[in-house]
Design a protein around this motif. Sequence first.
Motif, PDB file in Angstrom:
ATOM      1  N   LEU A  58       0.855  -1.185   0.000  1.00 44.70           N
ATOM      2  CA  LEU A  58       0.000   0.000   0.000  1.00 44.70           C
ATOM      3  C   LEU A  58       0.889   1.233   0.000  1.00 44.70           C
ATOM      4  N   SER A  59       0.523   2.219  -0.809  1.00 48.34           N
ATOM      5  CA  SER A  59       1.238   3.489  -0.824  1.00 48.34           C
ATOM      6  C   SER A  59       0.377   4.572  -0.184  1.00 48.34           C
ATOM      7  N   VAL A  60       1.013   5.438   0.590  1.00 50.69           N
ATOM      8  CA  VAL A  60       0.334   6.579   1.202  1.00 50.69           C
ATOM      9  C   VAL A  60       1.099   7.837   0.814  1.00 50.69           C
ATOM     10  N   TYR A  61       0.404   8.971   0.921  1.00 55.36           N
ATOM     11  CA  TYR A  61       0.973  10.231   0.450  1.00 55.36           C
ATOM     12  C   TYR A  61       0.857  11.282   1.545  1.00 55.36           C
ATOM     13  N   SER A  62       1.961  11.941   1.803  1.00 53.50           N
ATOM     14  CA  SER A  62       1.978  12.913   2.902  1.00 53.50           C
ATOM     15  C   SER A  62       0.951  14.026   2.697  1.00 53.50           C
ATOM     16  N   LYS A  63       0.611  14.341   1.447  1.00 59.03           N
ATOM     17  CA  LYS A  63      -0.356  15.411   1.180  1.00 59.03           C
ATOM     18  C   LYS A  63      -1.747  15.075   1.721  1.00 59.03           C
ATOM     19  N   ASP A  64      -2.000  13.778   1.948  1.00 57.12           N
ATOM     20  CA  ASP A  64      -3.296  13.357   2.476  1.00 57.12           C
ATOM     21  C   ASP A  64      -3.342  13.394   3.998  1.00 57.12           C
ATOM     22  N   TYR A  65      -2.221  13.723   4.621  1.00 58.09           N
ATOM     23  CA  TYR A  65      -2.140  13.749   6.086  1.00 58.09           C
ATOM     24  C   TYR A  65      -2.162  15.202   6.546  1.00 58.09           C
ATOM     25  N   THR A  66      -3.367  15.673   6.812  1.00 60.77           N
ATOM     26  CA  THR A  66      -3.579  17.095   7.120  1.00 60.77           C
ATOM     27  C   THR A  66      -4.286  17.324   8.450  1.00 60.77           C
ATOM     28  N   GLU A  67      -4.773  16.257   9.076  1.00 55.96           N
ATOM     29  CA  GLU A  67      -5.519  16.391  10.324  1.00 55.96           C
ATOM     30  C   GLU A  67      -4.558  16.356  11.513  1.00 55.96           C
ATOM     31  N   ILE A  68      -4.450  17.467  12.224  1.00 55.49           N
ATOM     32  CA  ILE A  68      -3.562  17.526  13.386  1.00 55.49           C
ATOM     33  C   ILE A  68      -4.136  16.653  14.501  1.00 55.49           C
ATOM     34  N   ALA A  69      -3.293  15.817  15.074  1.00 57.03           N
ATOM     35  CA  ALA A  69      -3.755  14.888  16.103  1.00 57.03           C
ATOM     36  C   ALA A  69      -2.650  14.667  17.132  1.00 57.03           C
ATOM     37  N   PRO A  70      -3.005  14.401  18.385  1.00 56.78           N
ATOM     38  CA  PRO A  70      -1.993  14.137  19.411  1.00 56.78           C
ATOM     39  C   PRO A  70      -1.420  12.728  19.274  1.00 56.78           C
ATOM     40  N   VAL A  71      -0.125  12.595  19.500  1.00 61.86           N
ATOM     41  CA  VAL A  71       0.539  11.296  19.548  1.00 61.86           C
ATOM     42  C   VAL A  71       1.430  11.255  20.783  1.00 61.86           C
ATOM     43  N   GLN A  72       1.798  10.041  21.166  1.00 62.89           N
ATOM     44  CA  GLN A  72       2.674   9.875  22.327  1.00 62.89           C
ATOM     45  C   GLN A  72       3.755   8.865  22.015  1.00 62.89           C
ATOM     46  N   VAL A  73       5.019   9.254  22.239  1.00 61.60           N
ATOM     47  CA  VAL A  73       6.167   8.359  22.154  1.00 61.60           C
ATOM     48  C   VAL A  73       6.877   8.432  23.493  1.00 61.60           C
ATOM     49  N   TRP A  74       6.867   7.315  24.210  1.00 61.12           N
ATOM     50  CA  TRP A  74       7.344   7.282  25.586  1.00 61.12           C
ATOM     51  C   TRP A  74       6.638   8.365  26.411  1.00 61.12           C
ATOM     52  N   GLN A  75       7.370   9.261  27.028  1.00 63.78           N
ATOM     53  CA  GLN A  75       6.726  10.280  27.863  1.00 63.78           C
ATOM     54  C   GLN A  75       6.392  11.555  27.103  1.00 63.78           C
ATOM     55  N   ASP A  76       6.733  11.603  25.842  1.00 58.38           N
ATOM     56  CA  ASP A  76       6.506  12.813  25.048  1.00 58.38           C
ATOM     57  C   ASP A  76       5.142  12.784  24.363  1.00 58.38           C
ATOM     58  N   THR A  77       4.335  13.777  24.637  1.00 56.44           N
ATOM     59  CA  THR A  77       3.073  13.958  23.932  1.00 56.44           C
ATOM     60  C   THR A  77       3.191  15.206  23.070  1.00 56.44           C
ATOM     61  N   PHE A  78       2.897  15.076  21.786  1.00 56.69           N
ATOM     62  CA  PHE A  78       3.065  16.171  20.838  1.00 56.69           C
ATOM     63  C   PHE A  78       2.062  15.975  19.709  1.00 56.69           C
ATOM     64  N   THR A  79       2.123  16.781  18.674  1.00 56.02           N
ATOM     65  CA  THR A  79       1.162  16.653  17.584  1.00 56.02           C
ATOM     66  C   THR A  79       1.839  16.171  16.312  1.00 56.02           C
ATOM     67  N   ALA A  80       1.076  15.398  15.537  1.00 54.39           N
ATOM     68  CA  ALA A  80       1.499  14.933  14.222  1.00 54.39           C
ATOM     69  C   ALA A  80       0.260  14.999  13.326  1.00 54.39           C
ATOM     70  N   TYR A  81       0.250  14.211  12.244  1.00 55.69           N
ATOM     71  CA  TYR A  81      -0.845  14.311  11.283  1.00 55.69           C
ATOM     72  C   TYR A  81      -1.407  12.931  10.945  1.00 55.69           C
TER      73      TYR A  81
END
Length: 269
Positions: A89-112
């Motif tokens: 499956l191929s995905v395209y960064s241009k389709d990732y526009t919805e800001i959403a919270p993510v967590q990696v270890w103790q860090d919570t930040f935003t991605a798409y």
Amino acid sequence: MRKSSFPYFQAALIMNIIELNHYPVKSMRGVAINVADFSPIGLRHDREWLIAQANGAFITARKLPILLHFHTETHAGSLKMIAPDGDSLSVYSKDYTEIAPVQVWQDTFTAYSGDTAADEWLSAKLGQAVRLFWLGERSTRLLPPDTPLSFADGAPFLLTNAASLADLNAILGEHFDMNRFRANVVLDGAAAWAEEKWRRIRIGTTEFELFKPCKRCVLTTIDVHTLEKHPQQQPLAYLAKHRGAVFGMNMRTRQSGVLRVGDSIEIIE
């Protein structure tokens, strides 16, 4: 010629890069490359995609070893994921526009987030509900005080030493591949474990700070080919007992540039 502040017997060694790897999707199989653009955030395309739970909490091969059997290919603005069954499956960064919270270890930040079809495809392949996130053009996550950080565990770059692995294999009487340690930069020409004493190195014209040893986890006990865990939890058991669970060094830099397999490495401090 620059004069190194490191002892002459170390400075006289000829050290160079023998492997470069990036990992476009965190915990999926790495991609060996010969040339890599880099910036303070790390190698280009390294850990710029993340698989997570519905709430954005990261998922890795520690819990889902099957991720190690997914291959990836990166192209301008796109990512191709190839499942163990050969489906892709191929995905395209241009389709990732919805800001959403993510967590990696103790860090919570935003991605798409954005491509729900990709979420459904990955969920079906992994047997549980997951979402795919893109880091974005700029990361909102920082390694203090001001270094941008991707979806990597805790550093923009990870350096390992071929001689250290050879020594570890000799001690344990087994053969462990370097791919268990998921390094970005693998060097040759140094004494075993010498990298743990370095604080600054120069590769080409770029200085890197080796700011923290890399403490290893259960992922190192998983054979990336068979996905079987070592019955004695090696090599982690030995590293935990004798080396503080450390293998490799976390690095960062303030510069951008290009790294190539074969580039020489100079110890500065």
